[in-house]
Motif scaffolding. Sequence first.
Motif, short mmCIF file in Angstrom:
data_model
loop_
_atom_site.label_atom_id
_atom_site.label_comp_id
_atom_site.label_asym_id
_atom_site.label_seq_id
_atom_site.Cartn_x
_atom_site.Cartn_y
_atom_site.Cartn_z
N LEU A 200 59.23 44.72 14.66
CA LEU A 200 58.65 44.27 15.92
C LEU A 200 57.68 45.34 16.39
N TRP A 201 56.45 44.91 16.68
CA TRP A 201 55.43 45.80 17.22
C TRP A 201 55.01 45.25 18.57
N ALA A 202 55.03 46.10 19.58
CA ALA A 202 54.53 45.72 20.89
C ALA A 202 53.61 46.83 21.40
N SER A 203 52.44 46.45 21.87
CA SER A 203 51.47 47.45 22.30
C SER A 203 50.64 46.92 23.45
N GLN A 204 50.34 47.79 24.40
CA GLN A 204 49.43 47.45 25.49
C GLN A 204 48.16 48.29 25.41
N VAL A 205 47.93 48.89 24.24
CA VAL A 205 46.71 49.66 24.02
C VAL A 205 45.97 49.18 22.77
N ALA A 206 46.20 47.94 22.37
CA ALA A 206 45.58 47.36 21.16
C ALA A 206 44.25 46.74 21.54
N ILE A 207 43.20 47.52 21.48
CA ILE A 207 41.88 47.09 21.98
C ILE A 207 41.41 45.85 21.23
N GLY A 208 40.95 44.87 22.00
CA GLY A 208 40.44 43.63 21.43
C GLY A 208 41.45 42.51 21.37
N VAL A 209 42.71 42.80 21.76
CA VAL A 209 43.75 41.77 21.74
C VAL A 209 44.10 41.41 23.17
N ALA A 210 44.00 40.13 23.51
CA ALA A 210 44.25 39.69 24.88
C ALA A 210 45.74 39.47 25.13
N ASN A 211 46.33 38.56 24.38
CA ASN A 211 47.76 38.26 24.56
C ASN A 211 48.33 37.81 23.22
N GLY A 212 48.43 38.78 22.30
CA GLY A 212 48.73 38.46 20.90
C GLY A 212 50.21 38.41 20.59
N LEU A 213 50.91 37.45 21.17
CA LEU A 213 52.31 37.21 20.83
C LEU A 213 52.35 36.34 19.57
N ARG A 214 53.06 36.82 18.55
CA ARG A 214 53.07 36.14 17.26
C ARG A 214 54.44 36.29 16.62
#
Length: 388
Positions: free
Chosen positions: A254-268
């Motif tokens: 599981l990867w969760a990040s709020q500093v992933a530039i260019g990703v708006a709401n990438g829940l997958r």
Amino acid sequence: MTAEAAPRRRLRLGMVGGGEGAFIGGVHRMAARLDDRWTLVAGAFSADPAASIAFGRSLGLAQDRCYGDWRTMAQAEATRPDRIDAVAIVTPNHLHHGPARAFLDAGVAVICDKPLTTTLADALDLAQTVERTGAPFVLTHNYSGYAMVRQMRAMVADGALGAIRVVQAEYAQDWLATDLSGNKQADWRGDPERAGGGGALGDIATHAYHLAAYVTGSPAEAISAETSRFVPGRRVDDDVQIRLRWAGGARGQLWASQVAIGVANGLRLRIYGEKAALEWAQEEPDLLRFTRLGEAPQILRRGGPGLAPAAQAATRIPAGHPEGYLEGFARIYADAADLIGAHAEGRPAPAERPPGVNDGVDGVRFIQAALASAAEDGRWVALNGAEQ
């Protein structure tokens, strides 16, 4: 001629939190209205009594049901003949336990934002209170309301994938890639006193973890975590990397990040079994990729043919008319109305039940275990033995 069904009573909703400038409060109010199952009639919307009452009046609520604080609201609503059927708690995380406990003790059902609480002790206390009072409790893990997520869960349960081998979940955003001091939403999420020990961990990793547990049908048994604070001065994590072990031998990340530039709401979410695989992404929620071993991938579409009853029931409009975040959130409120209405009328609980207090306890165990693991360089921590 068959007799017409009795009209369904619209339930009365109260709200704690969600006042001026609160994003999630507006989302809850929209979701509650969408299926015509709820009417907002009361609230304590702010820690400032005057602001709370003024905001309630701006929503059109009666003066005597705009409260200056949640304690007064719980006491007053408990004695009214037209009392609320449920209260939605949409405060920052550290203010979930107190209001939830007060309304449960008053016999009022609770609909609470996630994570359940900031400590495991408080989470277990709420679970015990729900058991003691019998009042319904709903946790708004809203992504489980999407039709194609429910299709995934049904396919896994029906054995379409065979034994599960690998579970990959991720939730990436970029909105906290820089210092946003002064932003109301960023400030409380970055404050461990209000958000709890986890930043991205509590805010979004809990969604990804719940989604994985919901679809596979069980929580993980143990995790190994690494947390990072990439933005200078930040007091909580903004990126987490976690390995997971499930009973039966399944493994995951599981990867969760709020500093992933260019990703708006990438829940997958990706689930790999011995016979087939499933893949779903929140930014294209109507589509589900299904691949059998040795065959070309299939794309299943919300509203299309051959879907499970749970997915069909979660669909409001024809295929090709996109449903998304608000509709998925509203599905949780519709499920809550079914559950709380059945409880009030003494009917059996519906088969499709929304996330509840035990899911919330699992989520807090997940946060606490991840923090404990990260503090000791990623050692494996059992989820049923997380530190408080």
